[in-house]
Write a protein that holds these residues in place. Structure first.
Motif, PDB file in Angstrom:
ATOM      1  N   VAL A  93      44.361  24.266  48.544  1.00 56.18           N
ATOM      2  CA  VAL A  93      43.682  23.951  47.274  1.00 56.18           C
ATOM      3  C   VAL A  93      44.044  24.950  46.168  1.00 56.18           C
ATOM      4  O   VAL A  93      43.549  24.855  45.057  1.00 56.18           O
ATOM      5  N   THR A  94      44.944  25.888  46.506  1.00 52.88           N
ATOM      6  CA  THR A  94      45.278  26.959  45.567  1.00 52.88           C
ATOM      7  C   THR A  94      45.805  26.425  44.237  1.00 52.88           C
ATOM      8  O   THR A  94      45.462  26.923  43.175  1.00 52.88           O
ATOM      9  N   GLU A  95      46.662  25.401  44.307  1.00 48.52           N
ATOM     10  CA  GLU A  95      47.364  24.952  43.106  1.00 48.52           C
ATOM     11  C   GLU A  95      46.787  23.673  42.506  1.00 48.52           C
ATOM     12  O   GLU A  95      47.396  23.085  41.622  1.00 48.52           O
ATOM     13  N   LEU A  96      45.643  23.211  42.994  1.00 51.28           N
ATOM     14  CA  LEU A  96      45.102  21.950  42.489  1.00 51.28           C
ATOM     15  C   LEU A  96      44.615  22.081  41.042  1.00 51.28           C
ATOM     16  O   LEU A  96      44.197  23.157  40.616  1.00 51.28           O
ATOM     17  N   SER A  97      44.658  20.981  40.308  1.00 48.00           N
ATOM     18  CA  SER A  97      44.147  20.958  38.930  1.00 48.00           C
ATOM     19  C   SER A  97      42.621  20.965  38.969  1.00 48.00           C
ATOM     20  O   SER A  97      42.010  20.723  40.015  1.00 48.00           O
ATOM     21  N   ASP A  98      41.992  21.200  37.817  1.00 44.41           N
ATOM     22  CA  ASP A  98      40.526  21.212  37.754  1.00 44.41           C
ATOM     23  C   ASP A  98      39.942  19.870  38.209  1.00 44.41           C
ATOM     24  O   ASP A  98      38.936  19.832  38.926  1.00 44.41           O
ATOM     25  N   ASP A  99      40.560  18.774  37.781  1.00 48.44           N
ATOM     26  CA  ASP A  99      40.068  17.449  38.182  1.00 48.44           C
ATOM     27  C   ASP A  99      40.181  17.246  39.686  1.00 48.44           C
ATOM     28  O   ASP A  99      39.268  16.713  40.324  1.00 48.44           O
ATOM     29  N   GLN A 100      41.316  17.661  40.239  1.00 47.26           N
ATOM     30  CA  GLN A 100      41.500  17.526  41.686  1.00 47.26           C
ATOM     31  C   GLN A 100      40.484  18.382  42.443  1.00 47.26           C
ATOM     32  O   GLN A 100      39.908  17.951  43.438  1.00 47.26           O
ATOM     33  N   LEU A 101      40.249  19.606  41.929  1.00 46.79           N
ATOM     34  CA  LEU A 101      39.263  20.486  42.574  1.00 46.79           C
ATOM     35  C   LEU A 101      37.877  19.849  42.561  1.00 46.79           C
ATOM     36  O   LEU A 101      37.154  19.880  43.552  1.00 46.79           O
ATOM     37  N   ALA A 102      37.515  19.246  41.425  1.00 51.12           N
ATOM     38  CA  ALA A 102      36.198  18.603  41.323  1.00 51.12           C
ATOM     39  C   ALA A 102      36.086  17.478  42.345  1.00 51.12           C
ATOM     40  O   ALA A 102      35.044  17.298  42.980  1.00 51.12           O
ATOM     41  N   GLY A 103      37.159  16.737  42.526  1.00 50.97           N
ATOM     42  CA  GLY A 103      37.151  15.649  43.500  1.00 50.97           C
ATOM     43  C   GLY A 103      36.941  16.169  44.910  1.00 50.97           C
ATOM     44  O   GLY A 103      36.109  15.645  45.668  1.00 50.97           O
ATOM     45  N   VAL A 104      37.675  17.206  45.291  1.00 54.47           N
ATOM     46  CA  VAL A 104      37.538  17.786  46.629  1.00 54.47           C
ATOM     47  C   VAL A 104      36.141  18.370  46.793  1.00 54.47           C
ATOM     48  O   VAL A 104      35.483  18.191  47.818  1.00 54.47           O
ATOM     49  N   ARG A 105      35.670  19.047  45.746  1.00 54.81           N
ATOM     50  CA  ARG A 105      34.344  19.688  45.804  1.00 54.81           C
ATOM     51  C   ARG A 105      33.244  18.654  46.050  1.00 54.81           C
ATOM     52  O   ARG A 105      32.389  18.825  46.914  1.00 54.81           O
ATOM     53  N   ASN A 106      33.274  17.563  45.288  1.00 58.90           N
ATOM     54  CA  ASN A 106      32.222  16.551  45.427  1.00 58.90           C
ATOM     55  C   ASN A 106      32.224  15.921  46.808  1.00 58.90           C
ATOM     56  O   ASN A 106      31.180  15.503  47.310  1.00 58.90           O
ATOM     57  N   LYS A 107      33.394  15.840  47.408  1.00 62.27           N
ATOM     58  CA  LYS A 107      33.506  15.196  48.707  1.00 62.27           C
ATOM     59  C   LYS A 107      33.178  16.155  49.856  1.00 62.27           C
ATOM     60  O   LYS A 107      32.542  15.770  50.830  1.00 62.27           O
ATOM     61  N   GLU A 108      33.608  17.396  49.734  1.00 67.42           N
ATOM     62  CA  GLU A 108      33.608  18.298  50.894  1.00 67.42           C
ATOM     63  C   GLU A 108      32.457  19.307  50.917  1.00 67.42           C
ATOM     64  O   GLU A 108      32.195  19.900  51.958  1.00 67.42           O
ATOM     65  N   ILE A 109      31.826  19.579  49.749  1.00 69.45           N
ATOM     66  CA  ILE A 109      30.937  20.739  49.692  1.00 69.45           C
ATOM     67  C   ILE A 109      29.570  20.396  49.128  1.00 69.45           C
ATOM     68  O   ILE A 109      29.453  19.724  48.103  1.00 69.45           O
ATOM     69  N   GLY A 110      28.526  20.861  49.835  1.00 70.16           N
ATOM     70  CA  GLY A 110      27.163  20.750  49.335  1.00 70.16           C
ATOM     71  C   GLY A 110      26.675  22.141  48.949  1.00 70.16           C
ATOM     72  O   GLY A 110      27.016  23.118  49.611  1.00 70.16           O
ATOM     73  N   PHE A 111      25.880  22.216  47.879  1.00 67.39           N
ATOM     74  CA  PHE A 111      25.408  23.516  47.391  1.00 67.39           C
ATOM     75  C   PHE A 111      23.891  23.601  47.383  1.00 67.39           C
ATOM     76  O   PHE A 111      23.208  22.642  47.010  1.00 67.39           O
TER      77      PHE A 111
END
Ligand code: ADP
Ligand code: ADP
Length: 231
Positions: free
Chosen positions: A69-87
């Motif tokens: 995930v080092t080189e992902l764009s902000d939009d891509q990061l948001a997509g991964v975050r919403n799918k993979e991580i709960g806060f």
């Protein structure tokens, strides 16, 4: 599941630079219940924000579930975050104008889950944290401990691969703290991977692994027998 290597994070404030993370390497496997423990200012929140894809880092590498995930764009990061991580945060961060059920359904709205399915899954998540009888209360009509249980239900409703909690009981009394830690232990027993940031050894004692943090570095990494709470 989580693999970070030599992560560095540098804050620049005017002419001053602060190295908040100094070559941190850490690997967390599926099913773990890990605490990141250290004094205030040691870099715990910075680390959690990076693990949770809320913030970027300056050097190093981050592999999440096999994806770099080092080189992902902000939009891509948001997509991964919403799918993979709960806060879960100390301050609950609930929507005041929404009722309990609507708060928990919100991540499913973003994930474009159909309405009837949203209600079903949010209700299940709220039943899991013992709030099945509070669905239509507004968040100002429930206690702090109940608010945090709503936040936990919201964090798991999208079935993330990892739940990240930053000082989740910092605003709660000791009895309520035990209730919350029991919920985390139960979720972990059911397979949820949890990473919890805390400055309190008493809180870390409820987890299975304690990563000690100081001045932006890991100083000790111990596997422990978690303190059991009476049912
Ligand atoms: P902790 O969560 O352990 O209290 P933090 O990660 O909040 O530690 O902070 C680590 C260090 O980085 C501290 O010196 C803090 O002041 C600094 N820091 C954290 N966030 C920022 C920021 N956004 N800008 C500048 N410095 C920051
Ligand atoms: P915590 O209780 O989680 O350690 P802090 O009070 O350290 O939280 O930080 C709260 C927020 O302020 C965080 O988003 C952190 O990144 C930011 N922050 C912390 N220290 C600084 C700083 N020196 N300058 C700017 N922002 C900071």
């Amino acid at each position: 599941m989580i693999e970070i290597t030599d992560i560095e994070k540098i804050y620049r404030l005017g002419g001053e630079t602060i190295k908040a993370l100094d070559k941190v390497t850490l690997s967390i496997k599926e099913g773990e219940f890990t605490s990141i423990m250290g004094p205030s200012g040691s870099g715990k929140s910075t680390l959690m924000n990076i693990l949770g894809l809320l913030d970027r880092f300056d050097n190093g590498k981050y592999m999440l579930n096999g994806t770099d995930v080092t080189e992902l764009s902000d939009d891509q990061l948001a997509g991964v975050r919403n799918k993979e991580i709960g806060f879960v945060f100390q301050s609950f961060n609930l929507m005041a104008r929404m009722n309990v059920l609507e708060n928990v359904m919100l991540p499913l709205v973003y994930a474009k889950v159909p309405a009837d399915e949203r209600k079903k899954r949010a209700t299940e998540a709220l039943e899991k944290v013992g709030l099945g009888d509070r669905l239509y209360h507004l968040t100002n009509e429930i206690s702090g401990g109940q608010k945090q249980r709503v936040a936990i239900a919201r964090s798991i409703v999208n079935r993330p691969s990892v739940l990240m909690a930053d000082e989740p009981t910092g605003n709660l009394d000791s009895k309520t703290t035990e209730d919350i830690m029991r919920i985390f232990q139960d979720l972990n027993d059911e397979g949820t991977t949890i990473v919890m940031v805390t400055h309190e050894p008493e809180m870390a004692a409820y987890t299975k692994r304690i990563v000690h943090f100081r001045d932006g570095q890991i100083t000790e990494d111990e596997t422990v027998t978690p303190k059991q709470l009476s049912k």
